[in-house]
Design a protein around this motif. Structure first.
Motif, PDB file in Angstrom:
ATOM      1  N   ALA A 291      15.862 103.904  16.033  1.00 21.07           N
ATOM      2  CA  ALA A 291      16.758 103.743  17.169  1.00 21.07           C
ATOM      3  C   ALA A 291      16.613 102.373  17.802  1.00 21.07           C
ATOM      4  O   ALA A 291      15.541 101.757  17.764  1.00 21.07           O
ATOM      5  CB  ALA A 291      16.486 104.816  18.213  1.00 21.07           C
ATOM      6  N   LEU A 293      17.551 100.835  21.611  1.00 25.20           N
ATOM      7  CA  LEU A 293      18.091 101.116  22.933  1.00 25.20           C
ATOM      8  C   LEU A 293      18.764  99.845  23.434  1.00 25.20           C
ATOM      9  O   LEU A 293      18.092  98.857  23.749  1.00 25.20           O
ATOM     10  CB  LEU A 293      16.970 101.553  23.888  1.00 25.20           C
ATOM     11  CG  LEU A 293      17.445 102.084  25.234  1.00 25.20           C
ATOM     12  CD1 LEU A 293      18.235 103.360  25.059  1.00 25.20           C
ATOM     13  CD2 LEU A 293      16.262 102.324  26.164  1.00 25.20           C
TER      14      LEU A 293
ATOM     15  N   VAL B 470      20.348 110.417  30.803  1.00 22.79           N
ATOM     16  CA  VAL B 470      20.515 109.319  29.853  1.00 22.79           C
ATOM     17  C   VAL B 470      19.159 108.666  29.602  1.00 22.79           C
ATOM     18  O   VAL B 470      18.155 109.058  30.177  1.00 22.79           O
ATOM     19  CB  VAL B 470      21.513 108.265  30.384  1.00 22.79           C
ATOM     20  CG1 VAL B 470      22.921 108.823  30.378  1.00 22.79           C
ATOM     21  CG2 VAL B 470      21.113 107.804  31.753  1.00 22.79           C
ATOM     22  N   PHE B 471      19.180 107.642  28.793  1.00 24.91           N
ATOM     23  CA  PHE B 471      17.937 106.974  28.433  1.00 24.91           C
ATOM     24  C   PHE B 471      17.835 105.636  29.128  1.00 24.91           C
ATOM     25  O   PHE B 471      18.820 104.902  29.234  1.00 24.91           O
ATOM     26  CB  PHE B 471      17.888 106.741  26.920  1.00 24.91           C
ATOM     27  CG  PHE B 471      17.997 107.992  26.116  1.00 24.91           C
ATOM     28  CD1 PHE B 471      19.201 108.365  25.555  1.00 24.91           C
ATOM     29  CD2 PHE B 471      16.880 108.782  25.915  1.00 24.91           C
ATOM     30  CE1 PHE B 471      19.286 109.519  24.800  1.00 24.91           C
ATOM     31  CE2 PHE B 471      16.967 109.933  25.157  1.00 24.91           C
ATOM     32  CZ  PHE B 471      18.176 110.314  24.591  1.00 24.91           C
ATOM     33  N   PHE B 472      16.636 105.351  29.583  1.00 21.37           N
ATOM     34  CA  PHE B 472      16.407 104.012  30.106  1.00 21.37           C
ATOM     35  C   PHE B 472      15.199 103.345  29.472  1.00 21.37           C
ATOM     36  O   PHE B 472      14.891 102.203  29.787  1.00 21.37           O
ATOM     37  CB  PHE B 472      16.240 104.026  31.626  1.00 21.37           C
ATOM     38  CG  PHE B 472      17.544 104.079  32.344  1.00 21.37           C
ATOM     39  CD1 PHE B 472      17.972 105.258  32.910  1.00 21.37           C
ATOM     40  CD2 PHE B 472      18.337 102.963  32.440  1.00 21.37           C
ATOM     41  CE1 PHE B 472      19.180 105.311  33.569  1.00 21.37           C
ATOM     42  CE2 PHE B 472      19.560 103.015  33.093  1.00 21.37           C
ATOM     43  CZ  PHE B 472      19.983 104.185  33.667  1.00 21.37           C
ATOM     44  N   SER B 473      14.526 104.055  28.623  1.00 20.10           N
ATOM     45  CA  SER B 473      13.374 103.427  27.989  1.00 20.10           C
ATOM     46  C   SER B 473      13.224 103.956  26.577  1.00 20.10           C
ATOM     47  O   SER B 473      13.632 105.074  26.256  1.00 20.10           O
ATOM     48  CB  SER B 473      12.111 103.739  28.785  1.00 20.10           C
ATOM     49  OG  SER B 473      11.771 105.086  28.593  1.00 20.10           O
ATOM     50  N   GLY B 474      12.638 103.110  25.739  1.00 19.62           N
ATOM     51  CA  GLY B 474      12.394 103.512  24.363  1.00 19.62           C
ATOM     52  C   GLY B 474      11.494 104.731  24.294  1.00 19.62           C
ATOM     53  O   GLY B 474      11.642 105.608  23.451  1.00 19.62           O
ATOM     54  N   ARG B 475      10.579 104.809  25.260  1.00 20.17           N
ATOM     55  CA  ARG B 475       9.664 105.944  25.319  1.00 20.17           C
ATOM     56  C   ARG B 475      10.434 107.253  25.461  1.00 20.17           C
ATOM     57  O   ARG B 475      10.139 108.236  24.784  1.00 20.17           O
ATOM     58  CB  ARG B 475       8.727 105.759  26.510  1.00 20.17           C
ATOM     59  CG  ARG B 475       7.285 106.056  26.206  1.00 20.17           C
ATOM     60  CD  ARG B 475       6.410 105.730  27.378  1.00 20.17           C
ATOM     61  NE  ARG B 475       6.477 104.307  27.741  1.00 20.17           N
ATOM     62  CZ  ARG B 475       6.302 103.846  28.968  1.00 20.17           C
ATOM     63  NH1 ARG B 475       6.094 104.670  29.970  1.00 20.17           N
ATOM     64  NH2 ARG B 475       6.355 102.547  29.218  1.00 20.17           N
ATOM     65  N   VAL B 477      13.465 107.758  24.680  1.00 21.36           N
ATOM     66  CA  VAL B 477      14.252 108.016  23.472  1.00 21.36           C
ATOM     67  C   VAL B 477      13.420 108.773  22.459  1.00 21.36           C
ATOM     68  O   VAL B 477      13.831 109.803  21.928  1.00 21.36           O
ATOM     69  CB  VAL B 477      14.769 106.693  22.857  1.00 21.36           C
ATOM     70  CG1 VAL B 477      15.348 106.941  21.481  1.00 21.36           C
ATOM     71  CG2 VAL B 477      15.801 106.052  23.759  1.00 21.36           C
ATOM     72  N   VAL B 480      12.592 112.316  23.652  1.00 21.05           N
ATOM     73  CA  VAL B 480      13.674 113.300  23.632  1.00 21.05           C
ATOM     74  C   VAL B 480      14.201 113.538  22.218  1.00 21.05           C
ATOM     75  O   VAL B 480      14.445 114.666  21.815  1.00 21.05           O
ATOM     76  CB  VAL B 480      14.826 112.842  24.556  1.00 21.05           C
ATOM     77  CG1 VAL B 480      16.013 113.749  24.400  1.00 21.05           C
ATOM     78  CG2 VAL B 480      14.357 112.811  25.998  1.00 21.05           C
ATOM     79  N   THR B 481      14.402 112.479  21.486  1.00 23.27           N
ATOM     80  CA  THR B 481      15.091 112.624  20.208  1.00 23.27           C
ATOM     81  C   THR B 481      14.156 112.671  19.014  1.00 23.27           C
ATOM     82  O   THR B 481      14.533 113.139  17.952  1.00 23.27           O
ATOM     83  CB  THR B 481      16.053 111.447  19.986  1.00 23.27           C
ATOM     84  OG1 THR B 481      15.269 110.252  19.885  1.00 23.27           O
ATOM     85  CG2 THR B 481      17.022 111.304  21.133  1.00 23.27           C
ATOM     86  N   LEU B 483      13.262 110.067  17.507  1.00 19.42           N
ATOM     87  CA  LEU B 483      13.522 108.901  16.669  1.00 19.42           C
ATOM     88  C   LEU B 483      12.584 107.769  17.055  1.00 19.42           C
ATOM     89  O   LEU B 483      12.424 107.480  18.239  1.00 19.42           O
ATOM     90  CB  LEU B 483      14.959 108.406  16.864  1.00 19.42           C
ATOM     91  CG  LEU B 483      16.094 109.374  16.543  1.00 19.42           C
ATOM     92  CD1 LEU B 483      17.425 108.737  16.917  1.00 19.42           C
ATOM     93  CD2 LEU B 483      16.062 109.742  15.073  1.00 19.42           C
ATOM     94  N   PRO B 484      12.031 107.124  16.098  1.00 14.33           N
ATOM     95  CA  PRO B 484      11.230 105.944  16.445  1.00 14.33           C
ATOM     96  C   PRO B 484      12.153 104.819  16.915  1.00 14.33           C
ATOM     97  O   PRO B 484      13.281 104.698  16.439  1.00 14.33           O
ATOM     98  CB  PRO B 484      10.538 105.567  15.118  1.00 14.33           C
ATOM     99  CG  PRO B 484      11.275 106.265  14.054  1.00 14.33           C
ATOM    100  CD  PRO B 484      11.994 107.416  14.646  1.00 14.33           C
ATOM    101  N   VAL B 485      11.631 104.074  17.864  1.00 14.60           N
ATOM    102  CA  VAL B 485      12.464 103.027  18.469  1.00 14.60           C
ATOM    103  C   VAL B 485      12.017 101.669  17.937  1.00 14.60           C
ATOM    104  O   VAL B 485      10.850 101.298  18.048  1.00 14.60           O
ATOM    105  CB  VAL B 485      12.352 103.094  19.997  1.00 14.60           C
ATOM    106  CG1 VAL B 485      13.049 101.911  20.636  1.00 14.60           C
ATOM    107  CG2 VAL B 485      12.933 104.391  20.497  1.00 14.60           C
ATOM    108  N   LEU B 486      12.985 100.957  17.385  1.00 14.71           N
ATOM    109  CA  LEU B 486      12.672  99.629  16.868  1.00 14.71           C
ATOM    110  C   LEU B 486      12.462  98.659  18.012  1.00 14.71           C
ATOM    111  O   LEU B 486      11.639  97.753  17.925  1.00 14.71           O
ATOM    112  CB  LEU B 486      13.822  99.130  15.993  1.00 14.71           C
ATOM    113  CG  LEU B 486      14.090  99.948  14.724  1.00 14.71           C
ATOM    114  CD1 LEU B 486      15.357  99.444  14.049  1.00 14.71           C
ATOM    115  CD2 LEU B 486      12.923  99.829  13.759  1.00 14.71           C
ATOM    116  N   GLY B 487      13.230  98.868  19.067  1.00 15.45           N
ATOM    117  CA  GLY B 487      13.081  97.985  20.202  1.00 15.45           C
ATOM    118  C   GLY B 487      14.229  98.177  21.162  1.00 15.45           C
ATOM    119  O   GLY B 487      15.162  98.942  20.905  1.00 15.45           O
ATOM    120  N   THR B 488      14.120  97.481  22.283  1.00 19.49           N
ATOM    121  CA  THR B 488      15.198  97.555  23.254  1.00 19.49           C
ATOM    122  C   THR B 488      15.899  96.214  23.313  1.00 19.49           C
ATOM    123  O   THR B 488      15.272  95.155  23.142  1.00 19.49           O
ATOM    124  CB  THR B 488      14.657  97.896  24.648  1.00 19.49           C
ATOM    125  OG1 THR B 488      13.697  96.911  25.019  1.00 19.49           O
ATOM    126  CG2 THR B 488      13.994  99.253  24.647  1.00 19.49           C
TER     127      THR B 488
END
Lengths: 320, 542
Positions: A291, A293, B470-475, B477, B480-481, B483-488
């Motif tokens: 993902a 953001l 809604v989402f405001f941080s990769g954490r 994300v 909740v989901t 999914l690993p977050v590549l970045g913001t």
């Protein structure tokens, strides 16, 4: 060197095309790492835009070079990109570049790294999102630009967001022959639809002419084959797809099945948890999904610690 | 750089969470603004629709000494002012009193059913205020939405209070007197009954009434003594008769006449014959009881002397006769001519009469004793009954007398009260209600509405955010989901977007501040505004 101009299979190659430049021009080419795809029949290509650059002219100046067919090129106009919302504004540019520099690394590793062989089409990176306006195109473009700076990796961008091809528009290639045409018309070949940008080491396949059946075409077998072809032909490129919103169309997730890895774009403060769950449920969870953001505001205590630590190239002060 | 401490971390996380929430809520700013305005307007309309209440009050002076004191009898110690106030208040809000007030003022027309009437009385009682300000000064107040009604109610209360406090003691004392009178009549009846009973009893048991002889047992004893005396006398009389008979019938020739020819020759007499001895014994016996002046004793003495003389003479005669007289008729045949013999015969008759009377006496005495003994059981009872009847009578009489005294004192007391009526009660401030309303507190209510509206807005935003996060941080994300977050990627806004965002913020601020300002203005002039609105409404409707 990955890009040494191997002709793709199945392409008609005229004799002159075999005349590769000599070492000197080879070095030149090496420097800029150009990509040439032989186009068999330029007359078959309809509606070439006057965005043709004068690479041929340049080459003709070098007597040692044999004249060769070159891809139609496309320019990247920063301002225009900005206007289309594909580039950052002003002072944000640096920050965003930093962020994408960070983001691309895992993608590259998955695509070309140690275990990339485990995944089929690992270099096919599809950028998806649940709804429109999340910044999918922005992310895919900036990601592409960031990866294109890699010395060893090229980038092929495919604008598969056929209903709203903002990428193509931003590049000024909305009227060019593109993906839809290729899918629709068997007579159009791959080399007909690829555009190149030498300065940024970038290849582009625009969306093509809008079509009522465009999204259905994305789900067709020809699409699947297309993906397979470009995956192998450009196996040393990162192939980045800009896709239609997952929840807006029925075919988008079919397209996503052809991906080697998925990049899920979430718009901060807008995309709801629900949407994300719904969209993710449409995807094949055996594929690596990561993902991004997007559009995060500057939070007081956000995750931008690393922004404080800038470690960049600073040009030396002019010494008079 | 050092690792942040746990406290710092906590604070940062907290601020981070708050910021995220705030940003999430910001999405719903416009619906919140609308809600705030709607709630605010509705609230204000409601506040101004509340009818104003007016308070009427009156102050009275009450001489609690004489007015309240009778009411307090038996309830509280006299010198307690607070309890007097409480008594007054309680009197005033007692249900019958309230019912009277409701009827007098026409307040009852506000209630259509019995239940409503009850509730009306209850609320009336709650809204009546009685306070004792200074000594003997009471303030009575009542608040109502109808100014006239408030005044009427207070007026009615004052009047009722006057009547109660004055007339109250009167009626109470009247009641007491009534009670006493009834009781007295009752006791008089009882007294009469007791007297009658006593009289009847005495009549019925007159025989056994304690007379001059003392009580029963002494009487019995006396009777017995008399009986034995009588019997003694009887015995003596009987013996005398026997003796006399013997002498008369010749069994004892005391005269000496029958000495020569009689079948029973008798030897010469002794100097004192048994007869004389007997008589002398009798004499002694009598002398024990009577003096010599007693006729019987005199008689006896004469008799004895006569007999002695006769005896002497007879002896002489006998001696003489024995010597030279031819045999004659037995002496006794000549007895008729013998004066001693005649005397003897008189004595005998007397004795027989005496015996007869003694016998009668004895019989009578025996009968009396029997009677007395027969009454062994009943006489003590009767005497006890008598004692009881007497006691009852005494008790009834005592009560009766006491009540008479009480009645007299009550009558005296009443006169005393009646004489100082006119200085007991005075109205200091007559019932009056200011035209300025005392309630409701519109200023406060308006400010309250302000806060409520803002609160509703904030709550709405909060709830919307919770429902649609809604989402405001990769954490978040990843959390909740999964999914690993590549970045913001930061938001990069075009100048137009920045401008638009700024305008939005300004718009919201404007809407809110307008709201707050309007509401505050309304709050400041709340009451004046209420009056104006009231007039406008009246003008338009009427």
């Amino acid at each position: 060197m990955l890009f040494d101009g191997k002709p793709p299979a199945g392409a008609d190659i005229s004799a002159s095309d075999h005349d590769l430049p000599n070492n000197a021009s080879q070095d030149e080419h090496d420097k800029v790492a150009p990509i040439y795809v032989e186009s068999a029949n330029t007359s078959d290509v309809p509606d070439l835009e006057p965005y043709l650059s004068s690479i041929a002219k340049e080459e003709s100046q070098d007597i040692s070079l044999m004249p060769r067919r070159s891809l139609p090129t496309v320019e990247i106009d920063e301002k225009k990109m900005g206007a289309y919302g594909l580039r950052a504004q002003g002072s944000d540019i640096e920050a965003i570049e930093r962020q994408f520099r960070r983001i691309k690394r895992p993608i590259i590793n998955s695509a070309f790294g140690q275990h990339s062989g485990d995944t089929r089409n690992s270099n096919i990176v599809m950028v998806v999102s649940p709804l429109a306006g999340s910044g999918k195109t922005f992310c895919s473009f900036n990601l592409a630009m960031s990866i294109a700076r890699e010395r060893d990796i090229g980038v092929l961008m495919v604008d598969a967001d056929v209903l709203r091809p903002s990428l193509s528009r931003g590049l000024g290639a909305e009227k060019c022959v593109g993906l839809v045409d290729y899918l629709h018309d068997d007579s159009i070949h791959l080399e007909n639809i690829v555009l190149s940008n030498k300065s940024h080491n970038l290849l582009v396949i625009p969306a093509g002419k809008p079509n009522a059946e465009a999204t259905e075409l994305l789900a067709s077998r020809r699409m699947r084959d297309f993906v397979a072809v470009i995956a192998s032909q450009y196996s040393d490129c990162a192939i980045i797809f800009d896709t239609p919103p997952l929840l807006a169309t029925n075919e988008a997730h079919v397209l996503a099945q052809h991906a080697g890895q998925l990049v899920f774009v979430i718009e901060a403060g807008v995309t709801s948890h629900d949407c994300v769950h719904q969209a993710v449920s449409l995807l094949d969870d055996r594929k690596p999904i990561n993902a991004i953001l997007n559009k995060t505001p500057n939070l007081l205590y956000g995750e931008t610690y690393h922004d404080r630590y800038r470690y960049e190239y600073e040009p030396p002060d002019e010494e008079t | 750089m050092n690792q942040p401490t746990r406290a710092e971390q906590f604070v940062r996380n907290l601020i981070f969470d708050i910021e995220r929430y705030a940003r999430g809520m910001w999405r719903f700013r416009w619906r919140a603004v609308v809600a705030i305005w709607i709630v605010g307007v509705l609230g204000l309309v409601w506040v101004y629709s509340l009818p104003s209440t007016y308070r009427a009050s009156a102050r009275v002076y009450v001489d609690t000494e004489n007015a309240i004191r009778p009411l307090l009898q038996g309830i509280a110690a006299p010198a307690d002012v607070m309890s007097e106030v409480t008594v007054v208040t309680r009197e005033m809000v007692s249900r019958p009193n309230l019912a009277d007030v409701a009827r007098n003022t026409g307040l009852q027309h506000r209630a259509k059913t019995q239940d409503e009437f009850e509730q009306l009385l209850v609320s009336l009682g709650n809204r009546i205020g009685v306070s004792g300000t200074r000594e003997n000064i009471y303030s009575i107040s009542y608040a109502d939405i109808d100014r006239q009604m408030a005044v009427s109610v207070v007026d009615s209360l004052v009047t009722t209070f006057v009547q109660k406090s004055l007339g109250g003691s009167k009626t109470e004392s009247n009641q007491a007197q009534q009670f006493l009178r009834e009781q007295i009549a009752e006791y008089e009846r009882r007294l009469t009954d007791a007297e009658n009973k006593l009289a009847d009893f005495k009549r019925k048991n007159v025989a056994v009434m304690p007379g001059k002889g003392g009580d029963y047992f002494s009487r019995l004893q006396a009777a017995r003594t008399e009986l034995s005396a009588t019997e003694a006398m009887l015995k003596v009389a009987n013996e005398r008769r026997q003796e006399l008979n013997r002498q008369i019938e010749g069994e004892e020739p005391t005269f000496g006449i029958m000495s020569a020819n009689s079948e029973s020759p008798t030897p010469a007499r002794d100097s004192s014959s048994p007869k004389i001895r007997e008589l002398e014994a009798q004499l002694e016996d009598l002398r024990l009881r009577y003096t010599d002046k007693h006729p019987r004793i005199g008689q006896l003495i004469e008799t004895i002397e006569t007999l002695k003389k006769q005896q002497q003479d007879q002896q002489n005669l006998v001696h003489a006769d024995d010597q030279n007289s031819p045999p004659r008729l037995p002496a006794y045949q000549q007895l008729d001519l013998n004066p001693v013999y005649q005397n003897m015969r008189i004595l005998l008759t007397n004795t027989e009469v005496e015996i007869a009377s003694l016998r009668t006496q004895r019989a009578q005495q025996r009968a009396a004793i029997d009677e007395l003994q027969r009454l062994v059981d009943t006489v003590p009872q009767v005497e006890a009954e008598l004692v009881r009847l007497n006691r009852d009578y005494e008790v009834v009489k005592a009560n009766h007398d006491q009540m008479l005294r009480q009645l007299e004192s009550a009558l005296i007391g009443e006169d005393a009260v009646a004489s100082i009526d006119d200085i007991q009660f005075r109205v200091i401030d007559p019932p009056f209600a200011s035209t300025k309303p005392v309630g409701p507190q519109r200023k406060l209510l308006v400010i309250g509405t302000l806060f409520v509206a803002l609160g509703v807005g904030i709550a709405l935003m909060l709830l919307s955010n919770i429902v649609d996060p809604v989402f405001f941080s990769g954490r978040s994300v990843t959390a909740v989901t999964g999914l690993p977050v590549l970045g913001t990627v930061s938001r990069s806004m075009t100048p137009e977007q920045i401008d638009s965002s700024r305008k939005q913020r300004f718009g919201v601020a404007l809407a809110l501040s307008t709201f707050i300002f309007t509401v505050s203005a309304i709050a400041a002039y709340a009451d004046d505004l209420a009056a104006v609105i009231r007039q406008l409404v009246e003008l338009t409707i009427l």
